[in-house]
Design an enzyme around this catalytic site. Sequence first.
Site, PDB file in Angstrom:
ATOM      1  N   GLU A 358       0.856  -0.973   0.646  1.00  0.00           N
ATOM      2  CA  GLU A 358      -0.192  -0.151   0.091  1.00  0.00           C
ATOM      3  C   GLU A 358       0.679   1.503   0.184  1.00  0.00           C
ATOM      4  O   GLU A 358       0.251   1.969  -1.084  1.00  0.00           O
ATOM      5  CB  GLU A 358      -0.552   0.193   1.019  1.00  0.00           C
ATOM      6  N   GLU A 377      -4.626   0.496  -9.501  1.00  0.00           N
ATOM      7  CA  GLU A 377      -3.970   1.353 -10.049  1.00  0.00           C
ATOM      8  C   GLU A 377      -2.885   1.090 -11.557  1.00  0.00           C
ATOM      9  O   GLU A 377      -2.443   1.557 -12.293  1.00  0.00           O
ATOM     10  CB  GLU A 377      -3.607   2.539  -9.233  1.00  0.00           C
TER      11      GLU A 377
HETATM   12  C1  DMJ Z   1     -11.280   2.919  -6.320  1.00  0.00           C
HETATM   13  O1  DMJ Z   1     -12.112   3.088  -5.597  1.00  0.00           O
HETATM   14  C2  DMJ Z   1     -10.939   4.162  -7.297  1.00  0.00           C
HETATM   15  O2  DMJ Z   1      -9.857   4.457  -8.193  1.00  0.00           O
HETATM   16  C3  DMJ Z   1     -10.537   5.432  -6.659  1.00  0.00           C
HETATM   17  O3  DMJ Z   1     -10.378   6.408  -7.097  1.00  0.00           O
HETATM   18  C4  DMJ Z   1      -9.282   4.496  -5.256  1.00  0.00           C
HETATM   19  N1  DMJ Z   1      -9.427   3.520  -4.632  1.00  0.00           N
HETATM   20  C5  DMJ Z   1     -10.157   1.892  -5.562  1.00  0.00           C
HETATM   21  C6  DMJ Z   1      -8.725   1.285  -6.058  1.00  0.00           C
HETATM   22  O4  DMJ Z   1      -7.945   1.600  -5.506  1.00  0.00           O
END
Ligand code: DMJ
Length: 489
Positions: A358, A377
């Site tokens: 993380e 991501e």
């Molecule tokens: C998702 O819900 C979306 O991409 C958000 O912008 C960030 N967190 C999560 C995925 O990691």
Amino acid sequence: MTTLKTTNLKITILLAVLILAPRGQAQERLNQPRLATRVRTEFLHAWNGYKKYAWGHDDLKPLSKSYHDWYAEPLLMTPVDALDTMILMGLKDEAKRTREYIVRNLSFDKDISVQNFEVTIRLLGGLLSSYQLTKDKRLLSLAEDLGNRLLPVFESPTRMPYRYVNLKTGKVRGNVSNPAETGTLLIEFGTLSKLTHKPIFYDKAKRALVETYRRRSAIGLVGTWINVETGQWTDTDSHISGAIDSYYEYLLKSALLFDDQDCRRMWANSIAAINRYLAQPVLHDLLYAGGNSGTQVKEPELWYGHADMNTGLRTATTYGALDAFFPAVLALSGDLERARRLQKSSFKMWSLYGIEPEELNYDSMQVTSSGYPLRPEIVESAYYLHHYSMLGARMSGPQSSKQLDPDHYQQMGRIMFEDFVKYCRTDEGYAALKSVVTKEKADSMQSFLFAETFKYFYLLFASPKRLDFDKVIFNTEAHPMQRQWPAAR
Ligand code: DMJ
């Protein structure tokens, strides 16, 4: 002595090349259709686990084989988040059944207080993209009903939204928010406006974005927490990580999706400040290459850390799984050079333990937060960079070594997919990791696994005909919005 030195140098260079190149790149030829099919099979594996143990609820708990609901009543987070991925994967029957289930069972007439940001990106975004893909008007009706129920959040003195709203009563709460939550709404609310011809949704969400931007510091940065009633920052830490991340993403993407010139200007000013104060070149592995006569220092790594929004002074050298969305945004903005370098750093972070933590201190390369909640991501960025490499885009620098290699990001994706399956797959689903160091699993499988992680893996390997990248803008939950609006009635 000299020979020994030369040999050591050669070994160092060879090791470095092996560490920095996507693992196994030389050994395995890519079979993209086979990889796409494997991703689809794994999607179905997780989906079937959800159906078996959590059907009608928000998420599957993959270890206890039970379910998790976000609120006192479920909102079908997983089916709504998963639907457009099924459609894109060509899972026609499954998608049809899921769509019917959603339109027959999803109701927002519930006395529950929900988080505006999460419900917007997952449910409003999911309903709108599936509507655009299927033309099923019932999905648009659901989206409009939800949009209307969320509107009270914008009634703060500053017009930046409160964090929570009761879907039945409209009562709001949560006056301390962050740029990601105040500024990640325009793609969904704006699309709803375009599809319903009701400007109110666009106007409210854009005002919230502009009001957030207006409160940037003199050097152009935003902080982490802000009071939406007073407009005062309560935490001035600035970064591209969680709580700010998608605010920047939406400045750029709203400019592109709606051709909004205000957003274009806000993005241009913001990215200049980000690159000036948050970006950090780091010289870790000081490697030397070249012949006897000279040495050549390797390209520094590129990371983005934290700084105080007012002074620009560095507050932390941390970067994490959430920050790994940024190469995609940089690539979309046309900055392929920084995108390529940052993705290389993200992959280095992934490769430390064979799956990304993380958060990491990129200075010491120590993990500072070790969980992995199945985040997408880094895969999203690999997909964008692959797309641009296929277009034959060239890096801005003159060296040919800086060109984007068409195979590179698929090779990277293949390695990440294999690691992902190896460490996160369970007998009936996929599980988050408590720690990427120990690989101990956690009893959680968030819906973004279906909306994003599997979708981006799939799109990375599948034929580009599955989705025309240039005709859509993905919301932050990977729901593709088509740049195509019906003419006003
Ligand atoms: C998702 O819900 C979306 O991409 C958000 O912008 C960030 N967190 C999560 C995925 O990691």
